[in-house]
Design an enzyme around this catalytic site. Structure first.
Site, PDB file in Angstrom:
ATOM      1  N   SER A  47       0.801  -1.225   0.000  1.00  0.00           N
ATOM      2  CA  SER A  47       0.000   0.000   0.000  1.00  0.00           C
ATOM      3  C   SER A  47       0.833   1.275   0.000  1.00  0.00           C
ATOM      4  CB  SER A  47      -0.923   0.015   1.221  1.00  0.00           C
ATOM      5  OG  SER A  47      -0.171  -0.079   2.422  1.00  0.00           O
ATOM      6  N   GLY A  82      -1.964  -4.203   1.332  1.00  0.00           N
ATOM      7  CA  GLY A  82      -2.161  -5.385   2.161  1.00  0.00           C
ATOM      8  C   GLY A  82      -1.347  -6.594   1.786  1.00  0.00           C
ATOM      9  N   ASN A 114       4.303  -5.804   5.324  1.00  0.00           N
ATOM     10  CA  ASN A 114       3.316  -6.817   5.679  1.00  0.00           C
ATOM     11  C   ASN A 114       3.909  -8.209   5.868  1.00  0.00           C
ATOM     12  OD1 ASN A 114       1.159  -4.905   5.440  1.00  0.00           O
ATOM     13  ND2 ASN A 114       1.298  -5.114   3.217  1.00  0.00           N
ATOM     14  N   ASP A 234      -2.467   7.470   9.446  1.00  0.00           N
ATOM     15  CA  ASP A 234      -1.865   6.616  10.467  1.00  0.00           C
ATOM     16  C   ASP A 234      -0.357   6.768  10.378  1.00  0.00           C
ATOM     17  OD1 ASP A 234      -0.984   4.976   8.317  1.00  0.00           O
ATOM     18  OD2 ASP A 234      -2.835   3.812   8.387  1.00  0.00           O
ATOM     19  N   HIS A 237       0.927   5.203   6.431  1.00  0.00           N
ATOM     20  CA  HIS A 237       0.492   5.691   5.121  1.00  0.00           C
ATOM     21  C   HIS A 237       0.527   7.214   5.064  1.00  0.00           C
ATOM     22  CE1 HIS A 237      -1.389   1.677   5.656  1.00  0.00           C
ATOM     23  NE2 HIS A 237      -0.917   1.529   4.421  1.00  0.00           N
TER      24      HIS A 237
END
Length: 521
Positions: A47, A82, A114, A234, A237
């Site tokens: 992402s 993700g 991830n 957040d 990102h």
């Protein structure tokens, strides 16, 4: 008009010649630097690189196309939110990408955010085994209800690199994007996955861009408040402005991937906006980063006798810093060799190498410095302009640098060592000064030892500053004399300065012996 046999033969041969000429021209347009098709630049990632339409989140890969000439190149961003390196492959996203890759294309690979997730659960089941080894486990995937063999992060990245090269395309590995996480006024940098990507780049001889540390340096200069404005959603990102900062930093790094940049004619693929981004000239060096953020680091700075070129033994020449880690406990200590060939204490400081090194160090780390071989060069010329004033005094000389065209204040050799020591100590870093390793210059059966020169000056600075001192010049020279000229020849890869692998390993042993008591190991 009648055509005799001779004329007919000539006409047939001329026709055949033009057919070959036209065929060759058509083929030449399809391959090599003169091909008429666009160069495709693919992005595989998560992402932090993916394309979004929401105002509080954008990936850097969505903006890279803003810097290329659309008539010559196309950025194809296949990053998907993700995904880990494992699920990007398992879901068929990688195969769909690689099917479109042609010879001469570029594939940028960036994973890790991830990969640290759970290996098996009912929500995503995307984690990979840590590291770059050959470990594997077989699971009954709780999400897919299928049996699956899960490998290390390194396994999946190796597959991607192999697949890209099978298409005669160029892979570029990248470390992660930077998270907005601060501790004691410093950003927490993503250590393990960036380091593993770096190690894979060395193993596979693949280009590597340390995006994480490059961006972290810029964000720390902005400060916590301005950085927070780039991460409204957040800690991971960023918004459009944050994506632009990452994209421009990545492009600057790509420009510094010599000889890749010139070989692929990347400059010709950029538009005016892309051409305006200044190249990061350090990228090609593939300088290492700490392997484990939970461990203290021994960080090395110096010249080619500590790390030569890209650290891959070019021309058989190795620096001792590349062989220090095996002598120290890798479960307790990171060794980070940031030395750069061709630099003096002055140019390491003024060229930005020191600032980047200092930025990644933390309280309790150990800085080991060894300069001197290049400090004796001219102070001012139009080729390197790297010399320092002789001695350890606080004197200086103002010059108009013939190489940079800028005014510069040049200090003594001791003055630059004190700059390293003072700035490191201000951050709680322990300092160690080494005298320069000796050259293979014999005076009878003795190695030449310079008097009132860099080895002595290094000792003086160590004593003045209260730094630990490792007298490599004396210790190694004595070892050479004991071995004798014939055996010492095998320890060098050139006439008298750069050591072979065996010579570098020997020197690393002497450094380690002095460091172990200091490190308590």
């Amino acid at each position: 008009m009648k055509i005799n046999n001779l004329t007919r033969c000539i006409l047939q041969r001329v026709s055949w010649f033009f057919f070959l000429l036209i065929s060759t021209a058509v083929c030449a347009d399809d391959i090599g630097p003169n091909k008429t098709s666009k160069t495709k630049i693919f992005i595989a990632g998560d992402s932090t690189a993916a394309t979004y339409s929401q105002p509080d989140q954008q990936g850097w890969g969505a903006l890279l196309g803003d810097y290329v000439d659309a008539t010559k190149a196309e950025v194809i961003n296949r990053a998907r939110g993700g995904r880990s390196s494992r699920t990007f492959i398992a879901e068929g996203l990688w195969q769909a990408l690689i099917d479109e890759v042609s010879a001469g294309d570029i594939v940028i690979i960036q994973f890790g955010h991830n990969d640290a997730s759970p290996i098996n659960d009912t929500t995503r089941a995307r984690g990979t085994l840590p590291g770059i080894g050959t470990e594997a486990i077989t699971i009954n995937n709780l999400l897919t209800q299928q049996q699956e063999t899960v490998y290390t992060f390194g396994h999946y990245i190796r597959k991607m690199v192999k697949d890209v090269r099978a298409k005669n395309a160029t892979p570029i590995l990248m470390s992660l994007t930077q998270r907005n996480l601060w501790q004691a006024g410093k950003l927490e940098r993503n250590g393990s996955y960036g380091r593993w990507a770096y190690e894979l780049a060395l193993e596979l001889n693949t280009h590597f861009v340390d995006l994480n540390n490059l961006v972290a340096d810029k964000l720390e200069a902005l400060g916590t408040e301005k950085t927070a404005a780039l991460y409204p959603k957040d800690q991971t990102h960023f918004n459009q402005q944050g994506a632009q900062l990452h994209a421009e930093t990545a492009l600057a790094a790509f420009k510094g991937l010599r000889p890749l940049f010139n070989e692929l004619l990347l400059n010709d693929l950029l538009n005016e906006k892309g051409a305006a981004v200044a190249a990061d000239e350090m990228t090609w060096l593939r300088l290492p980063i700490p392997a484990n953020n939970n461990l203290r680091s021994v960080v090395l700075i110096g010249d080619s006798t500590v790390r030569n070129g890209g650290g891959i033994g070019g021309n058989g020449e190795w620096g001792w810093g590349d062989f220090l880690q095996p002598h120290l406990n890798s479960k307790k200590i990171n060794v980070v060799n940031r030395a750069v060939g061709g630099l003096s204490s002055r140019t390491f400081y003024t060229g930005g190498y020191w600032r980047r090194t200092l930025n990644m160090m933390r309280p309790g780390d150990v800085l080991v410095m060894q300069f001197g071989h290049n400090d004796n060069a001219p102070i001012n010329d139009n080729s390197r302009a790297r010399g320092t004033l002789k001695g350890v005094a606080d004197n200086y000389e103002k010059i108009e640098n013939q190489l940079t065209g800028k005014l510069e204040t040049v200090y003594s050799y001791g003055g630059y060592l004190r700059k390293f020591i003072g700035e490191a100590r201000a951050r709680g870093i322990i300092t160690v000064v080494c005298s320069p390793v000796p050259r293979k210059i014999w005076e009878g059966k003795k190695i030449a030892r310079a008097q009132d020169s860099y080895p002595d000056w290094a000792r003086q600075v160590a004593l003045q500053s209260g730094s630990a001192f490792i007298d490599l010049n004396t210790v190694i020279a004595a070892e050479y004399e004991q071995l004798g000229a014939k055996k010492v020849d095998a320890l060098f890869a050139d006439k008298h300065t750069h050591t072979s692998k065996a010579g570098a390993e020997l020197n690393a042993g002497f450094v380690a012996a002095e460091l172990k008591p200091l490190l308590g190991i």
